[in-house]
Scaffold this motif. Structure first.
Motif, PDB file in Angstrom:
ATOM      1  N   VAL A 108      85.142  49.428  35.451  1.00 35.19           N
ATOM      2  CA  VAL A 108      84.890  49.039  36.843  1.00 35.19           C
ATOM      3  C   VAL A 108      84.807  47.518  36.949  1.00 35.19           C
ATOM      4  N   ALA A 109      84.110  46.885  36.008  1.00 35.00           N
ATOM      5  CA  ALA A 109      83.956  45.431  36.036  1.00 35.00           C
ATOM      6  C   ALA A 109      85.293  44.726  35.851  1.00 35.00           C
ATOM      7  N   LEU A 110      86.113  45.192  34.900  1.00 38.50           N
ATOM      8  CA  LEU A 110      87.424  44.579  34.680  1.00 38.50           C
ATOM      9  C   LEU A 110      88.310  44.723  35.911  1.00 38.50           C
ATOM     10  N   ALA A 111      88.237  45.878  36.570  1.00 36.81           N
ATOM     11  CA  ALA A 111      89.025  46.073  37.787  1.00 36.81           C
ATOM     12  C   ALA A 111      88.620  45.067  38.860  1.00 36.81           C
ATOM     13  N   LEU A 112      87.318  44.878  39.058  1.00 30.83           N
ATOM     14  CA  LEU A 112      86.857  43.940  40.083  1.00 30.83           C
ATOM     15  C   LEU A 112      87.147  42.494  39.687  1.00 30.83           C
ATOM     16  N   VAL A 113      87.082  42.174  38.402  1.00 29.51           N
ATOM     17  CA  VAL A 113      87.433  40.824  37.951  1.00 29.51           C
ATOM     18  C   VAL A 113      88.892  40.528  38.279  1.00 29.51           C
ATOM     19  N   THR A 114      89.777  41.467  37.944  1.00 28.97           N
ATOM     20  CA  THR A 114      91.209  41.266  38.189  1.00 28.97           C
ATOM     21  C   THR A 114      91.516  41.157  39.676  1.00 28.97           C
ATOM     22  N   ILE A 115      90.913  42.047  40.471  1.00 28.38           N
ATOM     23  CA  ILE A 115      91.203  42.066  41.910  1.00 28.38           C
ATOM     24  C   ILE A 115      90.686  40.804  42.594  1.00 28.38           C
ATOM     25  N   THR A 116      89.467  40.388  42.240  1.00 29.60           N
ATOM     26  CA  THR A 116      88.918  39.189  42.892  1.00 29.60           C
ATOM     27  C   THR A 116      89.676  37.930  42.492  1.00 29.60           C
ATOM     28  N   ILE A 117      90.141  37.845  41.254  1.00 31.03           N
ATOM     29  CA  ILE A 117      90.900  36.666  40.827  1.00 31.03           C
ATOM     30  C   ILE A 117      92.252  36.600  41.540  1.00 31.03           C
ATOM     31  N   ARG A 118      92.901  37.758  41.687  1.00 29.67           N
ATOM     32  CA  ARG A 118      94.247  37.782  42.271  1.00 29.67           C
ATOM     33  C   ARG A 118      94.232  37.763  43.797  1.00 29.67           C
ATOM     34  N   VAL A 119      93.273  38.427  44.415  1.00 26.59           N
ATOM     35  CA  VAL A 119      93.315  38.643  45.864  1.00 26.59           C
ATOM     36  C   VAL A 119      92.199  37.912  46.602  1.00 26.59           C
ATOM     37  N   ALA A 120      90.989  37.905  46.043  1.00 27.63           N
ATOM     38  CA  ALA A 120      89.831  37.334  46.754  1.00 27.63           C
ATOM     39  C   ALA A 120      89.046  36.441  45.805  1.00 27.63           C
ATOM     40  N   ARG A 121      89.656  35.339  45.418  1.00 29.27           N
ATOM     41  CA  ARG A 121      89.025  34.467  44.423  1.00 29.27           C
ATOM     42  C   ARG A 121      87.641  33.949  44.846  1.00 29.27           C
ATOM     43  N   PRO A 122      87.373  33.672  46.155  1.00 26.55           N
ATOM     44  CA  PRO A 122      86.015  33.225  46.512  1.00 26.55           C
ATOM     45  C   PRO A 122      84.918  34.239  46.176  1.00 26.55           C
ATOM     46  N   LEU A 123      85.287  35.508  46.009  1.00 24.08           N
ATOM     47  CA  LEU A 123      84.290  36.540  45.687  1.00 24.08           C
ATOM     48  C   LEU A 123      84.071  36.706  44.187  1.00 24.08           C
ATOM     49  N   TYR A 124      84.864  35.996  43.364  1.00 23.66           N
ATOM     50  CA  TYR A 124      84.746  36.147  41.906  1.00 23.66           C
ATOM     51  C   TYR A 124      83.385  35.648  41.429  1.00 23.66           C
ATOM     52  N   GLN A 125      82.718  36.455  40.629  1.00 23.10           N
ATOM     53  CA  GLN A 125      81.400  36.156  40.075  1.00 23.10           C
ATOM     54  C   GLN A 125      80.403  35.754  41.170  1.00 23.10           C
ATOM     55  N   THR A 126      80.322  36.609  42.166  1.00 21.93           N
ATOM     56  CA  THR A 126      79.330  36.434  43.225  1.00 21.93           C
ATOM     57  C   THR A 126      78.476  37.693  43.316  1.00 21.93           C
ATOM     58  N   GLU A 127      77.357  37.571  44.027  1.00 22.25           N
ATOM     59  CA  GLU A 127      76.488  38.725  44.202  1.00 22.25           C
ATOM     60  C   GLU A 127      77.195  39.853  44.947  1.00 22.25           C
ATOM     61  N   ILE A 128      78.141  39.505  45.814  1.00 18.84           N
ATOM     62  CA  ILE A 128      78.863  40.529  46.580  1.00 18.84           C
ATOM     63  C   ILE A 128      79.661  41.436  45.644  1.00 18.84           C
ATOM     64  N   THR A 129      80.373  40.835  44.699  1.00 20.80           N
ATOM     65  CA  THR A 129      81.161  41.630  43.751  1.00 20.80           C
ATOM     66  C   THR A 129      80.257  42.464  42.858  1.00 20.80           C
ATOM     67  N   LEU A 130      79.143  41.886  42.420  1.00 20.20           N
ATOM     68  CA  LEU A 130      78.222  42.621  41.553  1.00 20.20           C
ATOM     69  C   LEU A 130      77.626  43.815  42.296  1.00 20.20           C
ATOM     70  N   LEU A 131      77.212  43.619  43.538  1.00 19.22           N
ATOM     71  CA  LEU A 131      76.651  44.718  44.324  1.00 19.22           C
ATOM     72  C   LEU A 131      77.706  45.783  44.605  1.00 19.22           C
ATOM     73  N   LEU A 132      78.962  45.368  44.821  1.00 22.83           N
ATOM     74  CA  LEU A 132      80.036  46.339  45.014  1.00 22.83           C
ATOM     75  C   LEU A 132      80.220  47.196  43.763  1.00 22.83           C
ATOM     76  N   ALA A 133      80.125  46.574  42.591  1.00 23.25           N
ATOM     77  CA  ALA A 133      80.224  47.341  41.349  1.00 23.25           C
ATOM     78  C   ALA A 133      79.108  48.373  41.260  1.00 23.25           C
ATOM     79  N   TYR A 134      77.896  47.983  41.624  1.00 18.84           N
ATOM     80  CA  TYR A 134      76.787  48.932  41.601  1.00 18.84           C
ATOM     81  C   TYR A 134      77.032  50.094  42.555  1.00 18.84           C
ATOM     82  N   VAL A 135      77.571  49.791  43.738  1.00 23.61           N
ATOM     83  CA  VAL A 135      77.850  50.857  44.710  1.00 23.61           C
ATOM     84  C   VAL A 135      78.877  51.836  44.148  1.00 23.61           C
ATOM     85  N   LEU A 136      79.951  51.317  43.551  1.00 18.41           N
ATOM     86  CA  LEU A 136      80.996  52.178  43.010  1.00 18.41           C
ATOM     87  C   LEU A 136      80.482  53.019  41.841  1.00 18.41           C
TER      88      LEU A 136
END
Length: 524
Positions: free
Chosen positions: A375-403
Motif C-alpha cells: 500500500v505504501a509503495l503504491a501511494l509513493v509511486t502515485i504521489t510522485i507521478r501524479v500529485a507530488r505536493p502530497l508526497y510524504q505528507t500527513e494526507i498521504t499517511l492518513l489515506l494509507a491508514y484508511v485503505l
C-alpha cells in the motif's frame, strides 16, 4: 380498532418503498472503493509498464527464489503450530475442568497486546544468537497463535453438544469424538484464523528484520531504501501481492458449504467439561504456564530489565513524549477519518443489500489483505507521478491508514447500523429531515457503540503500524513504533524499552475488547 395483518406486524427491514439511496452517499462509496483499488491497480500497472523482459529478469532470479522459499517455509511450519496451539489451548480453557480456566483464557489472549516486532526485540535481547528460519517460526507462533485461539474458543463456548452425546451413545471413544464430531465444526474458525495468521506472516517486517530472516517484506524495504522506488522493489511487491491474493482464493475455495448449525433452536444446555484427574490437571497447568512464560513472561521481563537499567533517564527522553503525542494525534485522526469514511459503505450495504453495494464493499476487504508495504509503495509511486505536493505528507499517511484499516471500522459499523430500526429513519424523513440528516441524527446515534468499537480497533492498529509509517511519514514525524524501530536499529535497547512499553499499554484495551467481544458472541 382496525384489523392488523401479519404483514403489518412484521418489522420493516429496508427503507420505505420509493426511497432510494442519496447520490452523495453513493458517490462517496464509489470514490472510496476506487481508492481502495489503488494498490492493486499499482501492482498491475507496474507489471504492464515493465514488460515481460524486465519481469523475467527481476522475478525469475535466485534471490526471488530464496525469498519465496523462506516465505513458504515460514507459512508451512508456522500455520500448523499456531493451529495446534490455539485449538489445544481453547479446548483446555473451554471444555475441560482445568482449574482457573477463566483466568487462563484471558492470559491466552494477552499476547495480542504485544506487537510482533516487540516480541522479537525481547527475544533477541534475551538470546542474541537467535536468528534464521527456526527463530522466525518460533517467535511467529508465540505472537500469532491468539488469532486461532480466539475464534476457536468462541465457537467451543456455543457448540451444540447434542452431536457429541449421540456419538458417545453409539460407543465412540472420547478422543474419536473430538476428531470426528468437534473438530469438523471448528473448521470455519480455524480457516479464518489461519488466513489472518498467514496474511500477518506475509506482511510483517520488524519481527523478521530483527532476527535477520529475509522475507519479501524485508527485501522490499531494503530495496526501497537502496534504490528509492526502483523496479526491483516494485516487482517484489507484485509477487507479494499475488501471494496474498492466492491465500485469499485458497481460503475461499476450501471453506466448503457445509452447515454448522442445526435446524431448530432446541433448548439451551451447559457445555460438557472433560473431568481432568490429577495428572491431567498438572499437565494442563504446566503446558499453559510454559507457553505463557514464553509468550508473555520473556517480553515483559526483558522490558522490565531494560527499563530498570535505564532508570529515570530513559523516561526523560523528549523524543519519547513527542512520539507519544504524535502517535495519539495520528491514531486519533486516522481512527476518526476511517470511521467517517466507512459510514456511507456500511449504510448502503445494510439498507440496500444489492450486488453493486456488496461489490463496492468487497473492494475494501481485498485491499486490507495486502501488506502495508505494498500500500505504501503504491501511494509513493502515485504521489510522485501524479500529485507530488502530497508526497510524504500527513494526507498521504492518513489515506494509507484508511485503505489498510477500513474493514475494522466497516464491520463494526455495519453491525451497529443493522441494529438501528429503519422505521425511525423513515419517520425522521417523513418529518422533513433530509436523508443525510436522518442518517446522522437518528441512525448514527443508535449505531454509536459500533462506531466507537470500530474506531478503537483502528486507533490501536495505527498505534502499532510500522512499515507504511516508515515509508510515508513526513520528515520530523516519529510515532512510538518508528521511534522504537530507530533506536533498536542503533542497538540502543535501553532507550527503546519505554517506547515498547507504551505500545503494550496502548494495546491492552484492544486485547480486552477482543476478549469481551468473543464472550458476548457466546452469550456469556
Amino acid at each position: 380498532m382496525s384489523n392488523l395483518s401479519i404483514r403489518d406486524l412484521a418489522p420493516a427491514r429496508l427503507p420505505s418503498a420509493g426511497q432510494r439511496p442519496t447520490l452523495p452517499l453513493i458517490w462517496l462509496a464509489l470514490l472510496l472503493a476506487l481508492l481502495a483499488l489503488l494498490p492493486l491497480a499499482f501492482v498491475i500497472s507496474v507489471a504492464l509498464d515493465s514488460g515481460w523482459e524486465t519481469i523475467k529478469t527481476l522475478v525469475f532470479r535466485p534471490r526471488v527464489g530464496e525469498l519465496l522459499l523462506n516465505t513458504t517455509l515460514l507459512v508451512v511450519f508456522t500455520l500448523p503450530l499456531c493451529v495446534v496451539t490455539g485449538v489445544m489451548l481453547a479446548w483446555l480453557t473451554e471444555r475441560t475442568s482445568l482449574r482457573g480456566r477463566r483466568v487462563w483464557s484471558l492470559l491466552c489472549t494477552a499476547p495480542l497486546a504485544i506487537p510482533a516486532f516487540v516480541q522479537s526485540y525481547a527475544w533477541v535481547s534475551a538470546v542474541p544468537s537467535l536468528h534464521g528460519t527456526g527463530a522466525g517460526i518460533f517467535i511467529s507462533t508465540l505472537a500469532y497463535y491468539p488469532f486461532i485461539y480466539l475464534p476457536v474458543a468462541a465457537v467451543l463456548r456455543r457448540l451444540d453438544c447434542g452431536l457429541e452425546d449421540v456419538a458417545a451413545s453409539l460407543g465412540t471413544p472420547p478422543l474419536a469424538i473430538f476428531f470426528r464430531v468437534v473438530l469438523p465444526q471448528l473448521r470455519l474458525a480455524i480457516w479464518g484464523g489461519a488466513l489472518l495468521v498467514a496474511l500477518h506472516l506475509l506482511a510483517e517486517y520488524g519481527l523478521y528484520a530483527m532476527i535477520r530472516f529475509d522475507t519479501f517484506t524485508t527485501a522490499i524495504f531494503d530495496q526501497f531504501q537502496s534504490t528509492f522506488n526502483g523496479p526491483a522493489a516494485n516487482m517484489l511487491a507484485g509477487v507479494l501481492a499475488l501471494c496474498c491474493l492466492a491465500l485469499l482464493l485458497l481460503e475461499t475455495s476450501t471453506r466448503g458449504k457445509a452447515r454448522y448449525a442445526r435446524v431448530g433452536s432446541g433448548s439451551a444446555r451447559q457445555q460438557q467439561c472433560w473431568q481432568l484427574a490429577w495428572p491431567g490437571q498438572f499437565g494442563g497447568q504446566l503446558l499453559l504456564l510454559t507457553l505463557l512464560a514464553l509468550a508473555l513472561g520473556v517480553p515483559l521481563i526483558t522490558l522490565g530489565r531494560w527499563i530498570w537499567l535505564g532508570g529515570t533517564a530513559s523516561w526523560a527522553n523528549a523524543d519519547l513524549w513527542l512520539s507519544l503525542q504524535q502517535t495519539l494525534i495520528l491514531a486519533g485522526g486516522g481512527a476518526l477519518l476511517t470511521t467517517v469514511c466507512a459510514i456511507p459503505m456500511a449504510w448502503l450495504s445494510v439498507r440496500y443489500p444489492g450486488r453493486l453495494y456488496r461489490l463496492l464493499e468487497s473492494c475494501n476487504y481485498i485491499t486490507s489483505s495486502l501488506p502495508g508495504i505494498v500500500v505504501a509503495l503504491a501511494l509513493v509511486t502515485i504521489t510522485i507521478r501524479v500529485a507530488r505536493p502530497l508526497y510524504q505528507t500527513e494526507i498521504t499517511l492518513l489515506l494509507a491508514y484508511v485503505l489498510m484499516f477500513m474493514p475494522r471500522a466497516l464491520i463494526n459499523l455495519r453491525a451497529g447500523i443493522a441494529q438501528a430500526p429503519v422505521e425511525l429513519e423513515n419517520a425522521a424523513r417523513s418529518l422533513g429531515k433530509t436523508p443525510l440528516q436522518a442518517l446522522w441524527h437518528t441512525t448514527m446515534r443508535l449505531a454509536a457503540p459500533g462506531a466507537a468499537a470500530g474506531a478503537a480497533l483502528v486507533f490501536l492498529a495505527i498505534t502499532n503500524e510500522l512499515t507504511a509509517t516508515l515509508l510515508l511519514s513526513p520528515n520530523g514525524t516519529r510515532t512510538l513504533a518508528t521511534g522504537f524501530w530507530a533506536l533498536t536499529s542503533e542497538i540502543d535497547y535501553v532507550a527503546a524499552a519505554p517506547f515498547a512499553l507504551m505500545m503494550v499499554l496502548l494495546s491492552l484495551p484492544l486485547t480486552w475488547l477482543l476478549y469481551s467481544q468473543s464472550k458476548r458472541t457466546a452469550g456469556l
